[in-house]
Design a protein around this motif. Structure first.
Motif, PDB file in Angstrom:
ATOM      1  N   ARG A 160      52.762  42.015  52.355  1.00 52.36           N
ATOM      2  CA  ARG A 160      54.196  41.696  52.348  1.00 52.36           C
ATOM      3  C   ARG A 160      54.840  42.012  53.692  1.00 52.36           C
ATOM      4  NH1 ARG A 160      54.920  43.176  46.731  1.00 52.36           N
ATOM      5  NH2 ARG A 160      55.391  41.236  45.643  1.00 52.36           N
ATOM      6  N   LEU A 170      59.955  33.069  52.314  1.00 55.51           N
ATOM      7  CA  LEU A 170      60.655  33.092  51.038  1.00 55.51           C
ATOM      8  C   LEU A 170      59.634  33.392  49.954  1.00 55.51           C
ATOM      9  CD1 LEU A 170      62.843  29.881  51.507  1.00 55.51           C
ATOM     10  CD2 LEU A 170      63.259  32.219  52.301  1.00 55.51           C
ATOM     11  N   GLU A 171      59.695  34.614  49.433  1.00 52.30           N
ATOM     12  CA  GLU A 171      58.719  34.965  48.399  1.00 52.30           C
ATOM     13  C   GLU A 171      59.247  34.550  47.034  1.00 52.30           C
ATOM     14  OE1 GLU A 171      57.443  39.043  48.385  1.00 52.30           O
ATOM     15  OE2 GLU A 171      56.156  38.743  46.639  1.00 52.30           O
ATOM     16  N   VAL A 172      58.379  33.954  46.228  1.00 51.10           N
ATOM     17  CA  VAL A 172      58.743  33.586  44.862  1.00 51.10           C
ATOM     18  C   VAL A 172      57.728  34.173  43.893  1.00 51.10           C
ATOM     19  CG1 VAL A 172      59.844  31.427  45.582  1.00 51.10           C
ATOM     20  CG2 VAL A 172      57.449  31.422  44.897  1.00 51.10           C
ATOM     21  N   ASP A 173      58.071  34.125  42.616  1.00 51.35           N
ATOM     22  CA  ASP A 173      57.228  34.729  41.592  1.00 51.35           C
ATOM     23  C   ASP A 173      57.333  33.832  40.363  1.00 51.35           C
ATOM     24  OD1 ASP A 173      55.864  36.442  39.953  1.00 51.35           O
ATOM     25  OD2 ASP A 173      57.439  37.956  39.843  1.00 51.35           O
ATOM     26  N   CYS A 174      56.307  33.043  40.125  1.00 49.77           N
ATOM     27  CA  CYS A 174      56.337  32.030  39.067  1.00 49.77           C
ATOM     28  C   CYS A 174      55.395  32.442  37.940  1.00 49.77           C
ATOM     29  CB  CYS A 174      55.889  30.682  39.622  1.00 49.77           C
ATOM     30  SG  CYS A 174      56.772  30.207  41.118  1.00 49.77           S
ATOM     31  N   PRO A 175      55.599  31.886  36.747  1.00 48.55           N
ATOM     32  CA  PRO A 175      54.744  32.285  35.631  1.00 48.55           C
ATOM     33  C   PRO A 175      53.305  31.776  35.781  1.00 48.55           C
ATOM     34  CG  PRO A 175      56.326  30.609  34.943  1.00 48.55           C
ATOM     35  CD  PRO A 175      56.665  30.963  36.344  1.00 48.55           C
ATOM     36  N   LEU A 306      63.897  25.522  47.687  1.00 47.54           N
ATOM     37  CA  LEU A 306      63.573  26.452  48.775  1.00 47.54           C
ATOM     38  C   LEU A 306      64.033  25.881  50.123  1.00 47.54           C
ATOM     39  CD1 LEU A 306      60.026  27.546  47.544  1.00 47.54           C
ATOM     40  CD2 LEU A 306      62.124  28.916  47.494  1.00 47.54           C
ATOM     41  N   TYR A 309      67.637  26.493  50.195  1.00 43.92           N
ATOM     42  CA  TYR A 309      67.866  27.923  50.438  1.00 43.92           C
ATOM     43  C   TYR A 309      67.711  28.245  51.913  1.00 43.92           C
ATOM     44  CZ  TYR A 309      67.556  32.983  49.655  1.00 43.92           C
ATOM     45  OH  TYR A 309      67.773  34.342  49.668  1.00 43.92           O
TER      46      TYR A 309
ATOM     47  N   LEU B 126      69.415  31.233  43.879  1.00 41.92           N
ATOM     48  CA  LEU B 126      67.970  31.290  43.610  1.00 41.92           C
ATOM     49  C   LEU B 126      67.452  32.682  43.278  1.00 41.92           C
ATOM     50  CD1 LEU B 126      66.195  28.774  46.012  1.00 41.92           C
ATOM     51  CD2 LEU B 126      67.436  28.354  43.911  1.00 41.92           C
ATOM     52  N   ASP B 143      61.165  31.293  37.131  1.00 43.61           N
ATOM     53  CA  ASP B 143      60.657  31.793  38.402  1.00 43.61           C
ATOM     54  C   ASP B 143      61.676  32.770  38.990  1.00 43.61           C
ATOM     55  OD1 ASP B 143      58.764  29.838  38.059  1.00 43.61           O
ATOM     56  OD2 ASP B 143      59.607  28.477  39.557  1.00 43.61           O
ATOM     57  N   TYR B 144      61.179  33.752  39.695  1.00 40.31           N
ATOM     58  CA  TYR B 144      62.055  34.531  40.555  1.00 40.31           C
ATOM     59  C   TYR B 144      62.071  33.841  41.911  1.00 40.31           C
ATOM     60  CZ  TYR B 144      61.864  38.420  37.224  1.00 40.31           C
ATOM     61  OH  TYR B 144      61.975  39.211  36.112  1.00 40.31           O
ATOM     62  N   GLY B 145      63.241  33.392  42.345  1.00 38.86           N
ATOM     63  CA  GLY B 145      63.368  32.850  43.691  1.00 38.86           C
ATOM     64  C   GLY B 145      63.427  33.989  44.709  1.00 38.86           C
ATOM     65  N   PRO B 146      63.630  33.668  46.000  1.00 36.50           N
ATOM     66  CA  PRO B 146      63.483  34.709  47.029  1.00 36.50           C
ATOM     67  C   PRO B 146      64.284  36.001  46.799  1.00 36.50           C
ATOM     68  CG  PRO B 146      63.525  32.548  48.038  1.00 36.50           C
ATOM     69  CD  PRO B 146      63.794  32.325  46.585  1.00 36.50           C
ATOM     70  N   PRO B 147      65.616  35.943  46.524  1.00 33.30           N
ATOM     71  CA  PRO B 147      66.277  37.246  46.350  1.00 33.30           C
ATOM     72  C   PRO B 147      65.847  37.945  45.059  1.00 33.30           C
ATOM     73  CG  PRO B 147      67.847  35.436  46.092  1.00 33.30           C
ATOM     74  CD  PRO B 147      66.563  34.819  46.523  1.00 33.30           C
ATOM     75  N   CYS B 149      62.938  37.768  43.618  1.00 29.85           N
ATOM     76  CA  CYS B 149      61.608  38.318  43.837  1.00 29.85           C
ATOM     77  C   CYS B 149      61.691  39.622  44.631  1.00 29.85           C
ATOM     78  CB  CYS B 149      60.791  37.258  44.576  1.00 29.85           C
ATOM     79  SG  CYS B 149      59.056  37.610  44.666  1.00 29.85           S
ATOM     80  N   LYS B 152      62.940  42.352  42.348  1.00 31.06           N
ATOM     81  CA  LYS B 152      61.859  42.777  41.460  1.00 31.06           C
ATOM     82  C   LYS B 152      60.875  43.692  42.208  1.00 31.06           C
ATOM     83  CE  LYS B 152      58.154  40.969  38.568  1.00 31.06           C
ATOM     84  NZ  LYS B 152      57.319  39.788  38.275  1.00 31.06           N
ATOM     85  N   SER B 153      60.474  43.299  43.395  1.00 36.05           N
ATOM     86  CA  SER B 153      59.584  44.146  44.210  1.00 36.05           C
ATOM     87  C   SER B 153      60.182  45.524  44.414  1.00 36.05           C
ATOM     88  CB  SER B 153      59.410  43.567  45.616  1.00 36.05           C
ATOM     89  OG  SER B 153      58.511  42.540  45.622  1.00 36.05           O
ATOM     90  N   ILE B 614      67.970  42.071  50.384  1.00 36.03           N
ATOM     91  CA  ILE B 614      67.972  42.125  51.848  1.00 36.03           C
ATOM     92  C   ILE B 614      68.869  43.304  52.180  1.00 36.03           C
ATOM     93  CG2 ILE B 614      68.687  40.902  53.945  1.00 36.03           C
ATOM     94  CD1 ILE B 614      68.282  38.274  52.285  1.00 36.03           C
TER      95      ILE B 614
END
Lengths: 727, 727
Positions: A160, A170-175, A306, A309, B126, B143-147, B149, B152-153, B614
């Protein structure tokens, strides 16, 4: 001529850990990636065969002598000579055995022993645990135990920092659960398969290529009577194994008489087995889903959001870390081929007309082992190459691809991967999908050989186009012009009425193929139509060539004013197999050294502090309440500083306690031998320094987080030497 | 008498986000958790019914007057009176409407508007994105978009620091794919279900309890003619909804004539639908697997190895963060009820005879909202309670459970959860599995009501026993005695021959039930057998009472020397629904404030720096190469220090740029208005200070990582005021 719809419907593409089927001729000259260093073995096989013929001939000669009533002494001499020949044959056999095992087994024996030592340590110290062990486990599923889990966390945190934060991704987290339509578009539903054969009686399943591979290797290693030609054939089969079609694999299995290894029953023909875990989403049974085989698709389907964004600007990169799933037919190779694993993937979107990278100069001076296409084809080995040179010579396709190769090199070596055992191998033309511009794998050498751990591919516009096509949502970028541009545009107008008359139901495919021609193809066609009145035209989607007449299409160039350019971005994709990187890191970090008494070999992992599961242990030298209090206080201050640490207040000897933590790769050990100052020992050098109690946490934090090195610290603090200092 | 085998075979147990079916009488007095504050509404309903009767009576009276030929003035007076009554009725109706909407809707309207404002901001920026949106999405997947995500981190990193590191927990990482045998042992295969009904014509599926709930709420809110008794009945149904059996739900659906909401078709009877995603492991089709519905089982099956790793010592805790999957029938409530989510679970293993906690004193002085069982049963509300007091009064079962309640409180409030909208609610006896010693949920108030976000349960030995039983591997701990202890042991010896004669096929169940008696039960039986010669004995596994004669069992106490005690540890399980916590955090952090010009409302997330996606933005005040260079330099130094930051070099007004980042919850903004020093602005106070360029990174790092507060910084650096300072 290849048309655009054909590109869209083309083969599913090669991606880290995945495979797709290509067709290759078994008769073609070998396109082997490693040179066959088999000359010695070959000539020994030939010599052996020659010797055998001589012996056979000699045998018949003796039988003739006997029938023709030759003298005893004559026969005795002949038998003597035959025995001498047989001795010579044995000698050649032994040389051949040695040559084979030198090739395939010699270092393999020490490699296996080394691997066993590493794996034993990893399992005993719970770096990993076969999942569901108390229920006899499940092949291809592993748990990370406490130290393994900490190593993984550290690797991901560094990933990271090194990629997402450093490159503003741009980090994402999908199922993981993914509906069928998405994986249909990506090609996985149709093409993400391995070829499988079944035991025709028991129904047991095997990977067809594994069985063929095992057969060839066994023959080559154990059948001394194998002719040199046959040996060459089997080696060629091994070399092209990954490229064989189901028919070709099936034919070889039949030809060699390969049967089910467990039962010796006959085997079915090979057929494709889809490697995705399938499930149902919701209760109705009407909605098929799969556990994602990679994380990338989650990024592609979000491209539009994205891009917005990112202020509708290119280039930008999106990233995702997450679980991926592949229902392997019969997992082998321990931690390297598993059914569930963590991927970290980057999709860097870029204008296809401008693949330069603003930070390219930061990596262009790097030099490391690269294995370009030409070196592989001509049987050479990997060589050190400057990245800048590779780009300027056109070996690496573009700056952005090179930038990521450089960043991956820095990432892996900073983790502790040995740079001598890391190479970047370019894909051969037959390994790449035709739409890919260039692909390089970061391969790490382990006891299993060179392992693909990171794939870095320029996939051009393939993925975004596939999802545009399937979803109807345009995944494109715009470049607004400062002022309108006059552009000459190619206009292709198929005359549908004429085409319909001739092609009927196929009209649509022909129209699409015509419209998808690029400028050169279209102008060539225009020229031919003008001179000859008709032209042969290949329609990939029909898999045939049709005749196009002048009346069927009009092709012209027209001038237009345009305010913006709309295009599908190219994507450059570095894809990291985190579990594989970690396993290779274990092998590269492991070594053994004798105990102080010299009576046993002790295991050490030389993890850099960045990776080490625990940064520091705290020991009271002897069991004593005062020292234990100091140890507790130091441990608390380390924890508060976010430094993972472990107290060991058992009465075990200090040497044993050091050995225990060396085996976990703990880089620093604090030993409390007074209430004012303590010693800090570094794992690999065993150097010790003396530091005041209230400075310990800060010193360990600085050196663990890379703000200074152990060498810096050695200079700053007094060395400590004592009888108890070492084990 | 309840015997041990009955415990093992008992109901699947309540756990965060899961449910299990209990049976409850619909006629029983309501065991409602929130008091029915319905007196005003009730009397209005009664008054309305009374008024209607009066009106009806008056109507008949007028009809009689007319038939009996009364005078016009007489009739006119009666009609006047009737109209007056009707007006009174309308007034009561209006009061009733107001009362209902005050109860159920009044604040709900503003709650809905608030939620809409939060959700709009989250989706537009997002924080999250409905998964696979370009394919019209899949219900319950986000999905978690960039902010999002990044948030969550940050939450997970803090969770690791606050729990794993601080408590020296053993973190593990197990696969999501789980073989059937494991989830059979845990009870999920048989009991992890929701009750579903199907539209008998279309096959559409609905959750039976949802339909009943919707019906009751709709009636209560919109049917003014509902009698007070009927209203009370519907409220009781809502209160016990979670506890109704399939038969009870089905009966109510029939009684109320509830039909499929989309088609008005009749519905099937309710039947259980298993909520796990099912799949096949390997190609043979012979090995069923599921996507894990929780992460805990991966820890339980590894107990033996983890206990060994911990030096065979109790207590210790293991932890796991990972994805869990539940195939909801029809997901509702947006981000709160989803099909795939991140759980963070802790299993703290402890000696059942000693549930004290060494660090208990660190939390015992905490005071916060608790909602013990008694307060719930007697219709009171949650109250502030000292944790130490709750333990000493026996409200919280033990120190270890209390310790975790305290740590969870600290975790959530440090994240930014409003402590006034956080309560710890104890499970009622009917909510807990009978083996559980005590359970508390951390509930957070959101626009959806009080949401269970963390479950903290003392699950006794249930899980380890279940896996011991199924796997045959003893998941137990040993306590070695310093010297052997002489213990008096109860020996129960069923006489199998006698039992077999009487109970035949049921003999085994009776034997097991006898052997499973605890000491008191056995001694009571012994006494009764000695006085009466026989005793009634309930065998839970047979679901009946049998007669045990003196000849069938011998019960005695014998003295034995023991060197160690072998026992199944109890487990205390804090289980965190990370997505739910984050959603509630969004609601608690969101507010709106007017823009400087007062012409619009601006959105702000008041995330603490710990959570903020951020930490800092960097703006050149005006577009100017020098300032941009300084901005770049500051951004680089922040990145190098590991602080996530974003440059904004667009020419947009500084106010707009602040507003944009306030909406992302960025706590600090650096504005470059000179090349030597710059301003730092804090988001909520809008305070600004002036700091030298080369100090910026260090200041932001300290305040972002909690080493100092904004108040500390305000004292240290000069304030900055200027026309451009604020938006």
């Amino acid at each position: 001529m290849r048309s655009y719809p054909a590109i869209l419907s083309s083969l599913f593409h090669h991606r880290i850990f995945s495979r797709f089927r290509r067709t290759i001729s078994l008769q073609s000259p070998a396109t082997v990636t490693t040179p066959m260093a088999a000359t010695a073995e070959d000539s020994l096989r030939r010599a052996l065969a020659d010797k055998q013929s001589t012996i056979d001939a000699h045998g018949s000669a003796i039988r003739q002598l006997k029938t023709s009533g030759a003298s005893k002494s004559e026969i005795d001499d002949a038998v003597k000579a035959l025995n001498a020949l047989k001795l010579e044959k044995t000698s050649i056999e032994n040389q051949l055995k040695a040559s084979i095992s030198g090739d395939a087994n010699g270092s393999a024996i020490s490699r296996d022993a080394f691997r066993q030592a590493v794996v034993n340590t990893l399992e005993r110290r719970l770096f990993y645990i076969p999942s569901f062990k108390i229920y006899r486990g499940v092949a291809g599923l592993y748990d990370y135990g406490p130290p393994g889990c900490a190593v993984k966390s550290n690797v991901l945190a560094f990933w990271r920092q090194h990629f997402v934060l450093e490159e503003d991704m741009l980090e994402v987290d999908c199922p993981c659960v993914t509906p069928e339509v998405v994986l249909k578009a990506s090609g996985h539903v149709d093409k993400f398969t391995d070829l499988m054969v079944k035991d025709e009686k028991t129904g047991n399943c095997y990977r067809a290529d594994h069985l063929l591979k095992d057969y060839c290797k066994d023959k080559l290693e154990n059948d001394l009577a194998l002719s040199a030609d046959k040996a060459a054939e089997l080696k060629h089969v091994l070399a092209v194994l990954d490229d064989l079609s189901g028919e070709q694999l099936g034919a070889k299995i039949k030809e060699y008489g390969i049967v089910a290894p467990d039962t010796k029953n006959p085997l079915s023909d090979p057929y494709p087995f889809n490697l995705m875990f399938q499930t149902q989403i919701g209760p109705s049974g009407a909605s098929t889903g799969y556990m994602r085989p990679e994380t990338a698709q989650g990024i592609f389907v979000n491209f539009k959001d994205l891009y917005y964004y990112n202020g509708n600007k290119l280039p930008f990169a999106a990233a995702q870390i997450g679980q991926a799933f592949r229902n392997e037919i019969s997992p082998r190779q321990g931690l390297l081929r598993v059914r569930e694993f963590t991927l970290a993937e980057i999709e860097h979107f870029v204008d296809p007309d401008d693949k330069s990278h603003p930070k390219y100069s930061e990596v262009s001076n790097l030099e490391f082992l690269m294995f370009p296409r030409d070196e592989q084809m001509s049987g050479q080995s990997a060589k050190r190459l400057g990245l800048g040179e590779a780009v300027s010579k056109g070996i690496v396709n573009n700056q952005t691809l090179a930038y990521f190769i450089g960043r991956v090199y820095l990432f892996l070596t900073q983790l502790g991967i040995d740079e001598e055992r890391l190479r970047f191998r370019q894909h051969l033309p037959n390994e790449m999908a035709h739409y890919a511009a260039d692909c390089w794998d970061a391969e790490i050498e382990s006891s299993y050989g060179w392992i693909e751990c990171v794939g870095i591919a320029d996939r051009s516009a393939y993925d975004l186009r596939a999802h545009t096509d399937k979803s109807g949502v345009a995944l494109v970028a715009q470049e607004k012009f400062a002022e309108p541009k006059e552009v000459e545009k190619l206009v292709i107008t198929p005359v549908k009425k004429e085409l319909g008359l001739i092609f009927k139901g196929n009209q649509k495919m022909v129209v699409e193929a015509l419209e998808a021609m690029n400028e050169k193809e279209a102008l060539d066609m225009k020229a031919t139509l003008e001179t000859k009145g008709e032209v042969e035209f290949e329609v990939c989607t029909l898999e045939k060539t049709v005749t196009i007449k002048k009346s069927m299409v009009s092709i012209s160039k027209e001038k237009k004013k345009e305010h913006q350019r709309v295009f599908t971005p190219s994507v450059i994709e570095p894809s990291f197999g985190i579990g594989r990187i970690i396993y290779c890191l274990y092998e590269h970090s492991f070594y053994m050294r004798p105990s102080k008494a010299g009576d046993e070999q002790l295991n050490v992992f030389r993890f850099p502090p960045l990776v080490a599961p625990i940064k520091c242990t705290v020991f009271p030298l002897v069991q004593n309440q005062q020292y234990e209090e100091v140890a507790k206080q130091i441990s608390r201050s380390l924890t508060a500083a976010g430094i993972s640490n472990k107290k060991d207040i058992t009465g075990t000897s200090i040497g044993k306690r050091y050995a225990r933590t060396d085996e976990l790769g703990v880089p620093f050990a604090v030993t409390v031998d007074s209430t004012s100052s303590v010693t800090i020992r570094e794992r690999d050098s065993k150097d010790q320094i003396r530091v005041n109690v209230d400075e310990v946490a800060a010193v360990i934090k600085d050196v663990s987080e890379g703000r200074c090195t152990w060498a810096d610290i050695l200079q700053k603090y007094p060395a400590h030497t004592s009888a108890s200092a070492d084990e």
